[in-house]
Design an enzyme around this catalytic site. Sequence first.
Site, PDB file in Angstrom:
ATOM      1  CD  GLU A   1      -4.191  -5.619   3.460  1.00 17.84           C
ATOM      2  OE1 GLU A   1      -4.869  -4.832   4.044  1.00 17.84           O
ATOM      3  OE2 GLU A   1      -2.805  -5.575   3.543  1.00 17.84           O
TER       4      GLU A   1
ATOM      5  CD  GLU B   1      -3.014  -0.935   2.362  1.00 12.93           C
ATOM      6  OE1 GLU B   1      -2.959  -0.170   3.051  1.00 12.93           O
ATOM      7  OE2 GLU B   1      -3.966  -1.898   2.269  1.00 12.93           O
TER       8      GLU B   1
END
Length: 427
Positions: free
Chosen positions: A345, A241
Site C-alpha cells: 500500500e 496492519e
Amino acid sequence: MFATYLALFTLVVSHASAWFPGVQKQIFALDGTNLFNDTKLFNGNDTSQGNSISQRWLQASGKVRGVNLGSLFVFEPWLAGTEWSNMGCGSYNSEFDCVSALGQSTANSVFQNHWNTWITQSDITQMQSYGLNTIRIPVGYWMMESLVYSDSEHFPQGGLSYLQRVCGWASDAGFYIIIDLHGAPGAQVSQNSDTGQYASSPGFYADYQYDRATQFLSWLTTIIHSTNEFRNVGMIGIVNEPVQNPDTIGTLRSSYYPNAYSAIRNAESAAGVTSNNYVHVETMNALWGSGDPNQYMSNTNFMAYDDHRYIKWDSSVAVSQAAYISDSCNNNRNSDNETPTIVGEFSLSVPDDVQWTSGWDPTDNKSFYTQWFAAQVLSYEKNTNGWIFWTWKSQLGDYRWSYQDAVAAGVIPNNPGNVNQAACNGV
C-alpha cells in the site's frame, strides 16, 4: 485431442495453482503443448523441460506492479461516500453498523449490488491495458459465513461468489492475485472501518479470535486450490496492519503467525498440493512496527512480507515537496532484509492540513505528483519485489487516492514502465 488437453488443464488448475510474481507460469500437456501461458506480463526465458504437466516456478525478471481493490469487499466509507450513501449506509461508520441497521436481507441486497458494480470486468481490462500485473483484494473473515456469530455480529452475506468472479476475470487476464485478510475477527485495530467494524478496542488479540482467523485461512486456502477462478492467487495476507505495539500483542507473533502459517500449509497438504505450488503466506514486515514477524516462526518457506508506506502520516519526514521526493528516493523499504517484500500500500496523498493548500493542491502541482509517483515506484522496484497502489478507484475527486484518476490526469503514465527514470537523479 482437445478434450484430453482440456481435461489435463482442469486437473492441473484444480490441484495446484499458486505462483509468485516474477516467475513465468506455464502449463503443459504431456506432449509438451503449452495449454496456458501468462508470459505476457512476467517475461523470462522459457526453461521448461518439455513433458512436464506443470511449470510454476520458472525464473523471470518481472516486478509486482499493481493496485488494491479498495472498498470492494471491505467498504471504507471515506473512500466512496456517494456509493455508501446510496446503499443506505450514509450515517454509519462500517459494514457491521450498516448491516445491523438495515437488517440482514436488505443489507445483503444492497451489498451484492455494490459487489456487482464497484469492480467490473472492464476495470480489470483497463488495469491490464495500463501495464499492471497484480491485484490485491482486501476481504473480511465474514466471507466464511459460518464463522459469524449470528446473535452479535452483522456482516453482508454472499460475497464469495463475487470474489470468485473477480478472481476469474483477473486470472483470465493474467494477473497475479493477493487476497488479504483485512477484517480480522474482533477487529485488529480500533475505530477503523477498514476492519469492517468500528470497534471501540481491538478485540482480535485473543486465542479464540486467532482460532477463527485460522479457520478462515484454511477455508480460503482450500477454495484457492480447488477452484479454477482462483488459479492465479499466489499469496494470502494473514492480517492487515495490526496494532503497532509489539510488547502488548506478543501473542500475534508467538501464537497467531505460526498457527496461521500451519493452517494454510495443512490445508494444502490435505488437498494434495506439492510444496512447489504453495501460496506465499504474507505478514506485515518489521518496518510496520508490530515486531519481527519471523521471531517465533520455525518455518519461513514461501513466506512474504508486506510493507505499507504512507509518508502522509510519517512525522519524521518534513512536509515539503523536496523532503517527500528525497525520502521516497532514499528510504530503503527492505532495510529489514525480509525477502520477498512487496510495498502493498502507498498513495500520493499528503497531510490533511496541507493537502488543499497552494503548495500541494493536485490541480496546480501535477509535475510534483508525477515525479513523486515515479520516485516511489523506482525505489520500490529497486529495493523490493514491487508495489501495489492504494487504490484503483475512489469517489473523492482526488487522483492522489485513485490510480484510475491519476492516469486520466496524466500524473501516472498509462504504463508504469514509462515513468521518468531520472526522477531521483541528484536527490
